[in-house]
Design a protein around this motif. Structure first.
Motif, PDB file in Angstrom:
ATOM      1  N   ARG A   1      -9.461 -15.058   3.790  1.00 47.85           N
ATOM      2  CA  ARG A   1     -10.060 -13.824   3.288  1.00 47.85           C
ATOM      3  C   ARG A   1      -9.426 -12.572   3.908  1.00 47.85           C
ATOM      4  N   LYS A   2      -8.144 -12.619   4.117  1.00 50.48           N
ATOM      5  CA  LYS A   2      -7.415 -11.454   4.615  1.00 50.48           C
ATOM      6  C   LYS A   2      -6.193 -11.216   3.739  1.00 50.48           C
ATOM      7  N   PRO A   3      -5.759  -9.957   3.615  1.00 47.51           N
ATOM      8  CA  PRO A   3      -4.603  -9.679   2.761  1.00 47.51           C
ATOM      9  C   PRO A   3      -3.307 -10.118   3.419  1.00 47.51           C
ATOM     10  N   VAL A   4      -2.374 -10.578   2.594  1.00 47.56           N
ATOM     11  CA  VAL A   4      -1.050 -10.871   3.114  1.00 47.56           C
ATOM     12  C   VAL A   4      -0.361  -9.540   3.409  1.00 47.56           C
ATOM     13  N   ALA A   5       0.484  -9.512   4.412  1.00 47.17           N
ATOM     14  CA  ALA A   5       1.133  -8.264   4.831  1.00 47.17           C
ATOM     15  C   ALA A   5       2.584  -8.233   4.376  1.00 47.17           C
TER      16      ALA A   5
ATOM     17  N   GLU B   1      -1.511   2.888  -3.661  1.00 46.75           N
ATOM     18  CA  GLU B   1      -2.729   2.258  -4.158  1.00 46.75           C
ATOM     19  C   GLU B   1      -2.749   0.762  -3.886  1.00 46.75           C
ATOM     20  N   GLY B   2      -1.593   0.111  -3.924  1.00 47.49           N
ATOM     21  CA  GLY B   2      -1.537  -1.332  -3.743  1.00 47.49           C
ATOM     22  C   GLY B   2      -1.681  -1.786  -2.310  1.00 47.49           C
ATOM     23  N   ILE B   3      -1.703  -0.845  -1.353  1.00 46.72           N
ATOM     24  CA  ILE B   3      -1.875  -1.202   0.056  1.00 46.72           C
ATOM     25  C   ILE B   3      -3.367  -1.339   0.359  1.00 46.72           C
ATOM     26  N   SER B   4      -3.753  -2.447   0.978  1.00 43.70           N
ATOM     27  CA  SER B   4      -5.148  -2.723   1.272  1.00 43.70           C
ATOM     28  C   SER B   4      -5.660  -1.859   2.423  1.00 43.70           C
ATOM     29  N   ASP B   5      -6.935  -1.476   2.337  1.00 38.63           N
ATOM     30  CA  ASP B   5      -7.561  -0.723   3.430  1.00 38.63           C
ATOM     31  C   ASP B   5      -8.410  -1.630   4.318  1.00 38.63           C
ATOM     32  N   GLU B   6      -8.297  -2.948   4.129  1.00 39.54           N
ATOM     33  CA  GLU B   6      -9.056  -3.890   4.956  1.00 39.54           C
ATOM     34  C   GLU B   6      -8.499  -3.959   6.373  1.00 39.54           C
ATOM     35  N   VAL B   7      -7.211  -3.802   6.500  1.00 39.25           N
ATOM     36  CA  VAL B   7      -6.567  -3.773   7.821  1.00 39.25           C
ATOM     37  C   VAL B   7      -5.712  -2.514   7.900  1.00 39.25           C
ATOM     38  N   ASP B   8      -5.648  -1.933   9.063  1.00 39.70           N
ATOM     39  CA  ASP B   8      -4.892  -0.701   9.236  1.00 39.70           C
ATOM     40  C   ASP B   8      -3.392  -0.986   9.293  1.00 39.70           C
ATOM     41  N   PRO B   9      -2.590  -0.219   8.571  1.00 42.56           N
ATOM     42  CA  PRO B   9      -1.128  -0.345   8.717  1.00 42.56           C
ATOM     43  C   PRO B   9      -0.716   0.041  10.142  1.00 42.56           C
ATOM     44  N   PHE B  10       0.400  -0.503  10.579  1.00 43.46           N
ATOM     45  CA  PHE B  10       0.880  -0.148  11.922  1.00 43.46           C
ATOM     46  C   PHE B  10       2.403  -0.120  11.933  1.00 43.46           C
ATOM     47  N   VAL B  11       2.933   0.588  12.922  1.00 47.35           N
ATOM     48  CA  VAL B  11       4.385   0.762  13.060  1.00 47.35           C
ATOM     49  C   VAL B  11       4.818   0.223  14.415  1.00 47.35           C
ATOM     50  N   LEU B  12       5.896  -0.534  14.423  1.00 44.04           N
ATOM     51  CA  LEU B  12       6.500  -1.032  15.663  1.00 44.04           C
ATOM     52  C   LEU B  12       7.923  -0.521  15.764  1.00 44.04           C
TER      53      LEU B  12
ATOM     54  N   GLY C   1      -1.037  -4.344   4.718  1.00 48.11           N
ATOM     55  CA  GLY C   1      -1.607  -5.394   3.886  1.00 48.11           C
ATOM     56  C   GLY C   1      -1.500  -5.067   2.400  1.00 48.11           C
ATOM     57  N   VAL C   2      -1.428  -6.102   1.577  1.00 51.11           N
ATOM     58  CA  VAL C   2      -1.283  -5.950   0.127  1.00 51.11           C
ATOM     59  C   VAL C   2      -2.589  -6.363  -0.550  1.00 51.11           C
ATOM     60  N   ARG C   3      -3.079  -5.526  -1.465  1.00 48.26           N
ATOM     61  CA  ARG C   3      -4.326  -5.842  -2.166  1.00 48.26           C
ATOM     62  C   ARG C   3      -4.198  -7.115  -3.000  1.00 48.26           C
TER      63      ARG C   3
ATOM     64  N   ALA D   1      -1.594 -10.187  -3.953  1.00 48.17           N
ATOM     65  CA  ALA D   1      -0.334 -10.852  -3.609  1.00 48.17           C
ATOM     66  C   ALA D   1       0.568 -11.024  -4.829  1.00 48.17           C
ATOM     67  N   LYS D   2      -0.034 -11.105  -6.029  1.00 48.05           N
ATOM     68  CA  LYS D   2       0.766 -11.271  -7.234  1.00 48.05           C
ATOM     69  C   LYS D   2       1.581 -10.012  -7.541  1.00 48.05           C
ATOM     70  N   LYS D   3       1.177  -8.878  -6.954  1.00 46.50           N
ATOM     71  CA  LYS D   3       1.902  -7.620  -7.147  1.00 46.50           C
ATOM     72  C   LYS D   3       2.640  -7.215  -5.873  1.00 46.50           C
ATOM     73  N   TYR D   4       3.015  -8.200  -5.094  1.00 51.26           N
ATOM     74  CA  TYR D   4       3.709  -7.964  -3.813  1.00 51.26           C
ATOM     75  C   TYR D   4       4.981  -7.143  -4.028  1.00 51.26           C
ATOM     76  N   ARG D   5       5.765  -7.546  -5.009  1.00 50.93           N
ATOM     77  CA  ARG D   5       7.053  -6.894  -5.262  1.00 50.93           C
ATOM     78  C   ARG D   5       6.848  -5.437  -5.698  1.00 50.93           C
ATOM     79  N   GLU D   6       5.911  -5.217  -6.609  1.00 56.14           N
ATOM     80  CA  GLU D   6       5.648  -3.868  -7.088  1.00 56.14           C
ATOM     81  C   GLU D   6       5.104  -2.980  -5.974  1.00 56.14           C
ATOM     82  N   THR D   7       4.240  -3.545  -5.118  1.00 60.66           N
ATOM     83  CA  THR D   7       3.663  -2.776  -4.022  1.00 60.66           C
ATOM     84  C   THR D   7       4.736  -2.367  -3.019  1.00 60.66           C
ATOM     85  N   LEU D   8       5.669  -3.279  -2.738  1.00 56.09           N
ATOM     86  CA  LEU D   8       6.768  -2.944  -1.828  1.00 56.09           C
ATOM     87  C   LEU D   8       7.611  -1.812  -2.396  1.00 56.09           C
TER      88      LEU D   8
END
Length: 225
Positions: free
Chosen positions: A110-114, A142-153, A169-171, A173-180
């Motif tokens: 129950r977590k988004p793939v990153a 819009e396709g980035i999930s707000d369930e987990v905070d983005p982070f930078v390394l 995180g991606v809302r 997964a089937k739209k992974y390519r479009e979200t990227l």
């Protein structure tokens, strides 16, 4: 049926000839090899079902092929690529390969793939500004999930630039390519608005007339060529 063929074989006309026996042996070898390959794929298909490596509709990467699982049969696994190509992979090859399942995280834990992307920026740009711009870009998609905070390394301090890796995180997964793709466009917009160039500076050493640094023997050899 096979038992009947075995018992009837001696009564077939010409069965005692060397040619007929050689042809029969060749046919037997081919049948054995074929049945072995089929059996291997069937067993591999059953193993894939019970190991729950993926389900129909999952977005996966198998042997370098990325797409949605269209069908999971006993003999082959069929994947539909983003270009609507249908790729059939024998299950024996699937079971021996590393399978990346982008849909597993959402379904099982129950977590988004990153997804992640890396850019390189020169040392002249403050790293805190780069972090802020990357995070702002992620929040604007819009396709980035707000369930987990983005982070930078900061993954590397190179000779001329710093490598920054943004993970988000991606809302869906089937739209992974479009979200990227949307994320990369947002990064360009954020950096352009801040007048920060996404460049990796490089430097070149130019000889200013100083004598050659080659050893004397090597310099003499070079002069003769």
């Amino acid at each position: 049926m096979l038992i009947g063929v075995v018992f009837a074989f001696p009564y077939i006309p010409g069965s005692d000839s060397k040619v007929f026996q050689g042809a029969g042996l060749l046919f037997g070898v081919l049948a054995a090899l074929g049945s072995s390959a089929v059996a291997t794929n069937i067993i591999s298909g059953l193993m894939l079902i019970y190991t729950r490596a993926f389900l129909e509709g999952d977005r996966v990467e198998i042997n370098g092929v990325v797409g949605l699982v269209q069908e999971r049969a006993l003999l082959v696994t069929r994947i539909r690529t983003p270009r609507n190509e249908l790729v059939s992979i024998p299950n024996a090859a699937v079971i021996a390969a590393s399978v990346v399942n982008y849909s597993f995280s959402r379904r099982e834990i129950r977590k988004p793939v990153a997804l992640s992307t890396t850019i390189t920026i020169g040392y002249d740009v403050p790293w805190r500004q780069v972090h802020a711009l990357l995070l702002a870009a992620a929040e604007s998609v819009e396709g980035i999930s707000d369930e987990v905070d983005p982070f930078v390394l900061q993954t590397s301090l190179n000779d001329f630039h710093i490598s920054y890796e943004l993970t988000a995180g991606v809302r869906d997964a089937k739209k992974y390519r479009e979200t990227l793709s949307d994320l990369l466009a947002a990064i360009q917009d954020q950096f352009a608005a801040a007048k920060v160039e996404i460049l990796s500076p490089g430097y070149h050493a130019i000889r200013n007339g100083n004598p050659s640094t080659l050893p004397p023997a090597a310099a003499a050899t070079a002069g003769q060529t």
